[in-house]
Each structure stands twice: as C-alpha cells, then as structure tokens.
Design a protein around this motif. Structure first.
Motif, PDB file in Angstrom:
ATOM      1  N   UNK A   1     -37.465  10.723  -6.550  1.00 11.35           N
ATOM      2  CA  UNK A   1     -38.558  11.489  -5.925  1.00 11.35           C
ATOM      3  C   UNK A   1     -38.149  11.505  -4.550  1.00 11.35           C
ATOM      4  N   UNK A   2     -38.629  12.930  -4.120  1.00 12.24           N
ATOM      5  CA  UNK A   2     -38.075  13.415  -2.875  1.00 12.24           C
ATOM      6  C   UNK A   2     -38.972  12.761  -1.767  1.00 12.24           C
ATOM      7  N   UNK A   3     -38.328  12.337  -0.724  1.00 12.40           N
ATOM      8  CA  UNK A   3     -39.026  11.739   0.500  1.00 12.40           C
ATOM      9  C   UNK A   3     -39.682  12.659   1.405  1.00 12.40           C
ATOM     10  N   UNK A   4     -40.776  12.868   1.635  1.00  8.07           N
ATOM     11  CA  UNK A   4     -41.486  13.711   2.610  1.00  8.07           C
ATOM     12  C   UNK A   4     -40.576  13.840   4.144  1.00  8.07           C
ATOM     13  N   UNK A   5     -40.529  12.750   4.746  1.00 12.24           N
ATOM     14  CA  UNK A   5     -39.966  12.591   5.900  1.00 12.24           C
ATOM     15  C   UNK A   5     -38.604  13.119   5.764  1.00 12.24           C
ATOM     16  N   UNK A   6     -37.854  12.873   4.838  1.00 18.17           N
ATOM     17  CA  UNK A   6     -36.321  13.522   4.592  1.00 18.17           C
ATOM     18  C   UNK A   6     -36.436  14.699   4.470  1.00 18.17           C
ATOM     19  N   UNK A   7     -37.158  15.101   3.744  1.00 27.38           N
ATOM     20  CA  UNK A   7     -37.239  16.588   3.667  1.00 27.38           C
ATOM     21  C   UNK A   7     -37.660  17.514   4.771  1.00 27.38           C
ATOM     22  N   UNK A   8     -38.689  16.788   5.630  1.00 29.06           N
ATOM     23  CA  UNK A   8     -38.953  17.736   6.863  1.00 29.06           C
ATOM     24  C   UNK A   8     -37.732  17.606   7.721  1.00 29.06           C
ATOM     25  N   UNK A   9     -36.991  16.488   7.792  1.00 33.42           N
ATOM     26  CA  UNK A   9     -35.860  16.568   8.792  1.00 33.42           C
ATOM     27  C   UNK A   9     -34.923  17.351   8.372  1.00 33.42           C
ATOM     28  N   UNK A  10     -34.680  17.610   6.894  1.00 34.51           N
ATOM     29  CA  UNK A  10     -33.838  18.517   6.195  1.00 34.51           C
ATOM     30  C   UNK A  10     -34.164  20.009   6.648  1.00 34.51           C
ATOM     31  N   UNK A  11     -35.413  20.382   6.571  1.00 36.49           N
ATOM     32  CA  UNK A  11     -35.521  21.616   6.872  1.00 36.49           C
ATOM     33  C   UNK A  11     -35.467  21.957   8.281  1.00 36.49           C
ATOM     34  N   UNK A  12     -35.664  21.192   9.193  1.00 35.56           N
ATOM     35  CA  UNK A  12     -35.600  21.344  10.709  1.00 35.56           C
ATOM     36  C   UNK A  12     -33.938  21.579  10.946  1.00 35.56           C
ATOM     37  N   UNK A  13     -33.217  20.529  10.323  1.00 39.24           N
ATOM     38  CA  UNK A  13     -31.757  20.725  10.362  1.00 39.24           C
ATOM     39  C   UNK A  13     -31.330  22.174  10.058  1.00 39.24           C
ATOM     40  N   UNK A  14     -32.102  22.565   9.073  1.00 39.95           N
ATOM     41  CA  UNK A  14     -31.682  24.132   8.319  1.00 39.95           C
ATOM     42  C   UNK A  14     -32.095  25.121   9.257  1.00 39.95           C
ATOM     43  N   UNK A  15     -32.971  24.859  10.400  1.00 36.28           N
ATOM     44  CA  UNK A  15     -33.307  26.018  11.335  1.00 36.28           C
ATOM     45  C   UNK A  15     -34.649  26.508  10.660  1.00 36.28           C
ATOM     46  N   UNK A  16     -35.264  25.522   9.825  1.00 35.40           N
ATOM     47  CA  UNK A  16     -36.566  26.015   9.213  1.00 35.40           C
ATOM     48  C   UNK A  16     -37.978  25.214  10.052  1.00 35.40           C
ATOM     49  N   UNK A  17     -38.438  25.671  10.945  1.00 26.43           N
ATOM     50  CA  UNK A  17     -39.707  25.067  11.542  1.00 26.43           C
ATOM     51  C   UNK A  17     -40.670  24.765  10.733  1.00 26.43           C
ATOM     52  N   UNK A  18     -41.133  23.706  10.815  1.00 24.77           N
ATOM     53  CA  UNK A  18     -42.402  22.857  10.125  1.00 24.77           C
ATOM     54  C   UNK A  18     -43.398  22.942  10.739  1.00 24.77           C
ATOM     55  N   UNK A  19     -44.649  23.448  10.423  1.00 25.49           N
ATOM     56  CA  UNK A  19     -46.017  23.558  11.095  1.00 25.49           C
ATOM     57  C   UNK A  19     -46.915  22.302  11.052  1.00 25.49           C
ATOM     58  N   UNK A  20     -47.111  21.991   9.784  1.00 25.84           N
ATOM     59  CA  UNK A  20     -47.707  20.878   9.306  1.00 25.84           C
ATOM     60  C   UNK A  20     -47.542  20.119   8.136  1.00 25.84           C
ATOM     61  N   UNK A  21     -47.891  18.957   7.933  1.00 27.76           N
ATOM     62  CA  UNK A  21     -47.720  18.172   6.645  1.00 27.76           C
ATOM     63  C   UNK A  21     -48.743  17.496   6.047  1.00 27.76           C
ATOM     64  N   UNK A  22     -49.927  18.134   5.753  1.00 29.64           N
ATOM     65  CA  UNK A  22     -51.220  17.367   5.109  1.00 29.64           C
ATOM     66  C   UNK A  22     -50.823  17.120   3.863  1.00 29.64           C
ATOM     67  N   UNK A  23     -51.738  16.171   3.487  1.00 24.76           N
ATOM     68  CA  UNK A  23     -51.800  15.576   1.895  1.00 24.76           C
ATOM     69  C   UNK A  23     -52.213  16.708   1.155  1.00 24.76           C
ATOM     70  N   UNK A  24     -51.828  16.768  -0.015  1.00 24.30           N
ATOM     71  CA  UNK A  24     -52.433  18.112  -0.862  1.00 24.30           C
ATOM     72  C   UNK A  24     -53.036  17.280  -2.253  1.00 24.30           C
ATOM     73  N   UNK A  25     -54.568  17.455  -2.256  1.00 19.98           N
ATOM     74  CA  UNK A  25     -55.436  16.975  -3.503  1.00 19.98           C
ATOM     75  C   UNK A  25     -54.974  15.667  -4.069  1.00 19.98           C
ATOM     76  N   UNK A  26     -54.598  14.841  -3.086  1.00 15.86           N
ATOM     77  CA  UNK A  26     -54.313  13.592  -3.708  1.00 15.86           C
ATOM     78  C   UNK A  26     -52.974  13.407  -4.493  1.00 15.86           C
ATOM     79  N   UNK A  27     -52.274  14.371  -4.582  1.00 18.30           N
ATOM     80  CA  UNK A  27     -51.070  14.331  -5.726  1.00 18.30           C
ATOM     81  C   UNK A  27     -49.817  14.412  -5.109  1.00 18.30           C
TER      82      UNK A  27
END
Length: 219
Positions: A1-27
């Motif tokens: 399972x992919x960890x959200x916080x780890x993925x956000x850190x990965x995206x930022x490290x790749x130079x891909x800015x993250x805007x927000x990370x809301x829950x999605x439909x409870x899933x």
C-alpha cells in the motif's frame, strides 16, 4: 500500500508542487497538484493519476515505489515455455503476481522501455535461466556450452540494478554440460532445479519471505 505522506514527499522531491491532500469519498486520498493533475491513492492499495500531465506524474511515482510492499515479482525468461508455465503456476499458488513482459500492453514502447516501465512495479526479480543457446570461445570452438538467451542476461543485469543481489533469484536449470553463468555477478542467489521449477519451492519461499512477501511455506 502506498503511504500518502511518503508519496507527497516524493512528488515534492521530484519538483512537483502539491496543492492539497483531502480525503476522497472515504476510500483514499486525492492529492491535488499545482499543475492541475490529481493523484488518487486508495486505502485498498494502488493509485491513479488524472489530468493533462498524468503520464509524467505516474512515471515519476513508478520510478520510486519499488519499496512499497506488494505481491508482485518481475520475471525474466527465455524460450523454455514449460519452465515459464511451471513458474507461473508456482507463483500463483503462493498468491504472488508474476509480471511477464509479453503479457503487458506495449503502447508503442520498445522492449527496453517496457522493462524500465514494469520492473519498478515489483519488489523482487526472478530469472529463469534455461539452456536456450549454445556458445563457445572463438579460439576453442570445440568447447560448446549451453547458455541463456542474450536478453535474459541483459534483463538480469537490469534486475540487479533495481533489486540488488538480495532481491534477485536465478532459477538455474541443472543440465549436463552445465549452463554457463554470467561473469562478475558473484553473490547472486542461484536455485538449481532439474525437471520442475516446483523443486525449489521451499527455498524460493524463504528468500521471498525475507523480502517482505507474506506466504506460508506449507502451501
């Protein structure tokens, strides 16, 4: 399972800015990026990218997610269809999903591009080394020896780059004369078998369990 916080850190490290990370439909979560792309991470495992730059974002993630636990292995093989089918049955019995390159959609990619795309989706590599070719030194043509296909040796090297020696197993068919082993790869795990890949089942289970795969040796 992919960890959200780890993925956000990965995206930022790749130079891909993250805007927000809301829950999605409870899933799961929907990670909104500044470029308009959305990355959906599901609680059940896996992710999906949507938007104009979805392909680039997905590839950036796939390059790095090999450390995330999953039940997939990347399989390298030659021309021995019997051995391929035996290994597929063994892995399916262990509830492990094999990635065979010829079962994947090409989408116009070259073989090398296919390998680069699909290797990161697994956590372990298995090489079926069977006597598909014959080789000999140019100076001594009488010294004929069975060899694996050239593509098998090349792809083995790519697996070692990604999974290292501890995450790669070579299932070596035991024949006479023996298959010539690639040079300069001391320390790689060789699991020899004679007629059926199932002969090395318990040894393979031990190795894969050491890499985090959940399976029962008694299966």
């Amino acid at each position: 399972m992919i960890n959200k916080d780890k993925l956000v850190s990965l995206l930022i490290s790749k130079g891909i800015p993250v805007k927000e990370t809301p829950r999605y439909k409870g899933i799961g979560y929907r990670i909104k990026l500044e470029n308009g792309t959305a990355v959906y991470i599901y609680d059940s495992g896996g992710f999906f990218c949507q938007g104009n730059n979805a392909d680039q974002v997905r590839e950036a993630i796939e390059d790095e997610i090999v450390d995330e636990p999953n039940n997939k292995v990347f399989v390298v093989y030659g021309h021995d269809e019997t051995a391929r089918k035996q290994l597929q049955r063994l892995l399916e019995e262990l509830e492990v999903e094999p990635i065979f390159l010829d079962d994947q959609p090409t989408e116009g990619r070259t073989i090398i591009e296919q390998i680069v795309k699909y290797i990161p989706r697994a956590n372990f590599g298995i090489v079926l080394m069977t006597p598909d070719d014959i080789g000999y030194p140019k100076s001594r043509p009488e010294q004929k020896q069975p060899r694996a296909r050239q593509n098998v040796v090349l792809e083995l090297g790519m697996l070692l780059m990604k999974f290292k020696r501890s995450g790669t197993a070579i299932l070596l068919k035991d024949v006479d004369p023996p298959i010539e082993k690639p040079s300069d790869i001391d320390g790689v795990l060789y699991l020899p078998y004679k007629e059926d890949v199932f002969e090395i089942k318990q040894k393979l289970i031990r190795e894969m369990k050491s890499k985090g795969y959940e399976m029962e040796a008694s299966k």
